[in-house]
Motif scaffolding. Structure first.
Motif, short mmCIF file in Angstrom:
data_model
loop_
_atom_site.label_atom_id
_atom_site.label_comp_id
_atom_site.label_asym_id
_atom_site.label_seq_id
_atom_site.Cartn_x
_atom_site.Cartn_y
_atom_site.Cartn_z
N GLY A 263 0.81 -1.21 0.00
CA GLY A 263 0.00 0.00 0.00
C GLY A 263 0.84 1.25 0.00
N GLY A 264 1.99 1.19 0.67
CA GLY A 264 2.87 2.36 0.72
C GLY A 264 2.61 3.28 1.87
N GLY A 265 1.77 2.84 2.84
CA GLY A 265 1.47 3.68 3.98
C GLY A 265 2.69 4.06 4.79
N PHE A 266 3.70 3.17 4.81
CA PHE A 266 4.92 3.45 5.57
C PHE A 266 5.72 4.59 4.94
CE2 PHE A 266 6.05 0.40 2.33
CZ PHE A 266 7.30 0.77 1.90
N VAL A 267 5.41 4.94 3.68
CA VAL A 267 6.02 6.09 3.01
C VAL A 267 5.07 7.29 3.07
CG1 VAL A 267 6.83 7.05 0.82
CG2 VAL A 267 7.41 4.70 1.45
#
Length: 274
Positions: A175-179
Motif C-alpha cells: 500500500g505504501g502507507g509506511f512512506v
C-alpha cells in the motif's frame, strides 16, 4: 485454501490495524509461499486486498473529516501514474530477483516500524526535530486556519513522493502507507491523525490504478482468493485496532518489525539459496 486465504488476510489486516502501516509487506510472501501463487499474481492480489482493506479504514475517517481531500488527491493522482510504471518494471525482472528486491523493501519497513516504536510521537522516526520549538521546517506551509498553501514547490514535492509511492505499490503490491504517512506529516505539515486518514484514501486510489495496470498487462488475478484475503483483512484490522488500544504499542511494533525481518530473510533464502 479457503481457510488459509482468510487466515493470511487476518494476519495482514491485524498488522495494519496494530501498527498503522507496514502490514501489507506480509501479503506477498504469504501468497507466494503459503498459497503457491506466482510472485506477479501475488502482487496483484496483494494490491487489491490491501486497497480494499484501506477502503474499510478510510470511509469512517472520511465521514469524521480526517481526510484532507485536496492534498490526498494530488498525492493519489501522482501515485496512480506511478503504479503502472511499477507494474511494468516488475515484468522486466525475473521472479526471484523481484522477490529479493521485495525482501530489501521489507528491511526498510522494519526499520521504520522499529524507529516509531523507539519514538512513538513521530510518524516514522525519520524526523527528529518535528516536535522541537522553532520555525516551521515543513517543506510546505499552512495558513492560520491550517489549510495547505499549495505553492509550485510544494506541489512538485508532493507529486514526486506520490509518484515514488505509486511505483513501489505497482511493483511490489504494497500500500505504501509506511512512506505516505511520514511524507504527509514531514513534507506537508499535516497532523498525524489526518495523515493516517489521508494515507488510507491515497492507498485506495493507487491500488485501483495498480490492479487495473496489473490486469491490463495480461497478469492473472484470482478474484476468489482476493475476496477471501480482503475479508480476513477487514477482521484483522478490526482486531488490531482493539489490541492497539489495550496493549503497549512500542513493544508490539518492535515484535512486528522483527517478524518482518525474519520473513525478509526467509524470502531471500528461498529465492537465492533454494
Amino acid at each position: 485454501m479457503l481457510g488459509l486465504a482468510i487466515l493470511f488476510g487476518v494476519v495482514v489486516g491485524f498488522a495494519l490495524g496494530l501498527t498503522g502501516g507496514g502490514g501489507g509487506v506480509f501479503a506477498v510472501p504469504l501468497l507466494v509461499y503459503g498459497l503457491s501463487f506466482s510472485p506477479r499474481e501475488a502482487v496483484g492480489i496483494s494490491l487489491a486486498a490491501v486497497g480494499g482493506t484501506a477502503l474499510f479504514g478510510a470511509i469512517p475517517r472520511l465521514i469524521r473529516g480526517e481526510v484532507e481531500l485536496r492534498t490526498g488527491l494530488l498525492f493519489a493522482v501522482a501515485g496512480m501514474l506511478g503504479a503502472p510504471i511499477g507494474s511494468y518494471f516488475s515484468t522486466l525482472v525475473p521472479a526471484n530477483v523481484l522477490l529479493v528486491m521485495f525482501a530489501l523493501l521489507m528491511f526498510v519497513v522494519a526499520q521504520r516500524m522499529w524507529s516509531k516504536a523507539c519514538n512513538p510521537t513521530l510518524p516514522s522516526g525519520v524526523c527528529t526535530t518535528e516536535d522541537e520549538p522553532g520555525p516551521d521546517r515543513s517543506a510546505c506551509q499552512r495558513d492560520a486556519d491550517g489549510k495547505l498553501i499549495l505553492t509550485s514547490r510544494c506541489a512538485r514535492l508532493l507529486v514526486a513522493v506520490g509518484l515514488m509511492t505509486g511505483v513501489l505499490s505497482g511493483m511490489f503490491g504494497v500500500g505504501g502507507g509506511f512512506v505516505i504517512v511520514p511524507a504527509l506529516v514531514i513534507f506537508s505539515g499535516m497532523a498525524i491523525h489526518q495523515a493516517v486518514g489521508t494515507s488510507l484514501f491515497v492507498i485506495v486510489l493507487v491500488s485501483i490504478s495498480g490492479v487495473a495496470s496489473h490486469i491490463a498487462g495480461g497478469n492473472e488475478l484470482s478474484l476468489t482468493t482476493t475476496l477471501q484475503f480482503m475479508a480476513g483483512g477487514f477482521l484483522g484490522m478490526w482486531i488490531g485496532g482493539i489490541v492497539a488500544k489495550r496493549l503497549k504499542g512500542p513493544t508490539l511494533q518492535k515484535t512486528f518489525s522483527i517478524a518482518v525481518v525474519l520473513v525478509a530473510v526467509f524470502v531471500i533464502f528461498k529465492s537465492v539459496v533454494l
